[in-house]
Design a protein around this motif. Structure first.
Motif, PDB file in Angstrom:
ATOM      1  N   VAL A   1    -100.623 -22.776 -12.032  1.00  0.00           N
ATOM      2  CA  VAL A   1    -101.265 -23.790 -11.204  1.00  0.00           C
ATOM      3  C   VAL A   1    -100.274 -24.911 -10.895  1.00  0.00           C
ATOM      4  CG1 VAL A   1    -103.092 -25.538 -11.154  1.00  0.00           C
ATOM      5  CG2 VAL A   1    -103.576 -23.267 -12.038  1.00  0.00           C
TER       6      VAL A   1
ATOM      7  N   TYR B   1    -109.204 -27.442  -7.177  1.00  0.00           N
ATOM      8  CA  TYR B   1    -108.112 -26.561  -6.765  1.00  0.00           C
ATOM      9  C   TYR B   1    -108.589 -25.600  -5.670  1.00  0.00           C
ATOM     10  CZ  TYR B   1    -104.241 -23.298  -7.039  1.00  0.00           C
ATOM     11  OH  TYR B   1    -103.166 -22.497  -6.724  1.00  0.00           O
ATOM     12  N   GLU B   2    -109.763 -25.008  -5.878  1.00  0.00           N
ATOM     13  CA  GLU B   2    -110.315 -24.099  -4.867  1.00  0.00           C
ATOM     14  C   GLU B   2    -110.608 -24.835  -3.562  1.00  0.00           C
ATOM     15  OE1 GLU B   2    -110.699 -20.782  -4.922  1.00  0.00           O
ATOM     16  OE2 GLU B   2    -109.677 -20.818  -6.851  1.00  0.00           O
TER      17      GLU B   2
ATOM     18  N   SER C   1    -106.370 -34.287 -15.189  1.00  0.00           N
ATOM     19  CA  SER C   1    -105.647 -33.616 -16.275  1.00  0.00           C
ATOM     20  C   SER C   1    -104.954 -34.624 -17.185  1.00  0.00           C
ATOM     21  CB  SER C   1    -104.643 -32.615 -15.721  1.00  0.00           C
ATOM     22  OG  SER C   1    -103.641 -33.273 -14.991  1.00  0.00           O
TER      23      SER C   1
ATOM     24  N   HIS D   1    -112.494 -28.908 -17.116  1.00  0.00           N
ATOM     25  CA  HIS D   1    -111.843 -27.675 -16.671  1.00  0.00           C
ATOM     26  C   HIS D   1    -112.521 -27.127 -15.417  1.00  0.00           C
ATOM     27  CE1 HIS D   1    -108.985 -26.887 -19.909  1.00  0.00           C
ATOM     28  NE2 HIS D   1    -109.877 -27.382 -20.738  1.00  0.00           N
ATOM     29  N   SER D   2    -113.844 -27.163 -15.415  1.00  0.00           N
ATOM     30  CA  SER D   2    -114.555 -26.650 -14.241  1.00  0.00           C
ATOM     31  C   SER D   2    -114.326 -27.562 -13.035  1.00  0.00           C
ATOM     32  CB  SER D   2    -116.046 -26.497 -14.526  1.00  0.00           C
ATOM     33  OG  SER D   2    -116.623 -27.741 -14.831  1.00  0.00           O
TER      34      SER D   2
ATOM     35  N   LEU E   1    -102.611 -28.052 -17.608  1.00  0.00           N
ATOM     36  CA  LEU E   1    -102.734 -27.105 -16.514  1.00  0.00           C
ATOM     37  C   LEU E   1    -101.804 -25.927 -16.772  1.00  0.00           C
ATOM     38  CD1 LEU E   1    -102.627 -29.589 -13.509  1.00  0.00           C
ATOM     39  CD2 LEU E   1    -104.622 -28.514 -14.504  1.00  0.00           C
TER      40      LEU E   1
ATOM     41  N   ALA F   1    -110.881 -26.731 -11.644  1.00  0.00           N
ATOM     42  CA  ALA F   1    -110.929 -25.450 -10.937  1.00  0.00           C
ATOM     43  C   ALA F   1    -111.593 -25.610  -9.570  1.00  0.00           C
ATOM     44  CB  ALA F   1    -111.674 -24.414 -11.767  1.00  0.00           C
ATOM     45  N   TYR F   2    -112.670 -26.394  -9.516  1.00  0.00           N
ATOM     46  CA  TYR F   2    -113.357 -26.626  -8.245  1.00  0.00           C
ATOM     47  C   TYR F   2    -112.455 -27.369  -7.263  1.00  0.00           C
ATOM     48  CZ  TYR F   2    -116.468 -28.696  -4.817  1.00  0.00           C
ATOM     49  OH  TYR F   2    -117.041 -29.084  -3.642  1.00  0.00           O
TER      50      TYR F   2
END
Length: 180
Positions: free
Chosen positions: A96, A26-27, A85, A19-20, A92, A23-24
């Motif tokens: 997103v 995506y950013e 994913s 998950h982290s 997700l 998120a990374y």
């Protein structure tokens, strides 16, 4: 010594590292895309067009055409998010997923990589619950459609049980006794 059991109030998220990572990525993709679009606007000439070197057809081989097809690192990061994913069976969130183009893996940012419009195909636009947001990817032309302003309908099982309980709250007859 045996491991102490975690209390029931503290629950851990399975695959937290995945998950982290998602998120990374995506950013990072949003940051790189914002930098990329910022550079393009800075490079515009007085005519309003961007300068790019022409590509000759005999210079393009299969590996170069695949690089041109993917259009950079942000798209590669979006592909990587999809693969993580799928492999880790991480779901997700819809917010997103709505920011990715399904056909070309472009990150959809309104105004720079996508355009959006509100559409209502009901009879003259009279039905406000028929509003649909149409998001068009500017790189491949694919369109995504999302309903706007209407709540999602409950499952049929939930609707049926709620309707039955509203009709007969205590099993009494819904008709009133009439005195003659």
């Amino acid at each position: 010594m045996a491991k102490s059991k975690a209390s029931k109030s503290t629950r851990t998220v399975p695959n937290k590292h995945l998950h982290s990572r998602v998120a990374y990525l995506y950013e990072a993709a949003t940051y790189l895309l914002s930098q990329k679009t910022g550079d393009i606007t800075a490079q515009k000439t007085t005519t309003g067009e961007t300068e790019s070197p022409p590509i000759e057809s005999d210079q393009v081989n299969e590996s170069q055409s695949s690089k041109l097809k993917h259009k950079g690192l942000p798209n590669h990061l979006v592909e990587h998010i999809h693969s993580i994913s799928r492999r880790g069976q991480i779901h997700l969130s819809p917010d997103v997923k709505r920011t990715f183009c399904k056909s070309c893996n472009t990150l959809l940012i309104s105004g720079s990589t996508s355009s959006s419009r509100l559409e209502n195909r009901s009879r003259g636009g009279k039905k406000p619950w028929a509003d649909v947001l149409v998001v068009k990817c500017l790189s491949c032309g694919a369109e995504k459609r999302f309903p706007v302003g209407s709540e999602r309908q409950k499952k049929k099982a939930d609707r049926v049980t709620k309707d039955k309980s509203a009709e007969n709250p205590e099993g009494k007859s819904s008709q009133m006794d009439v005195d003659h």
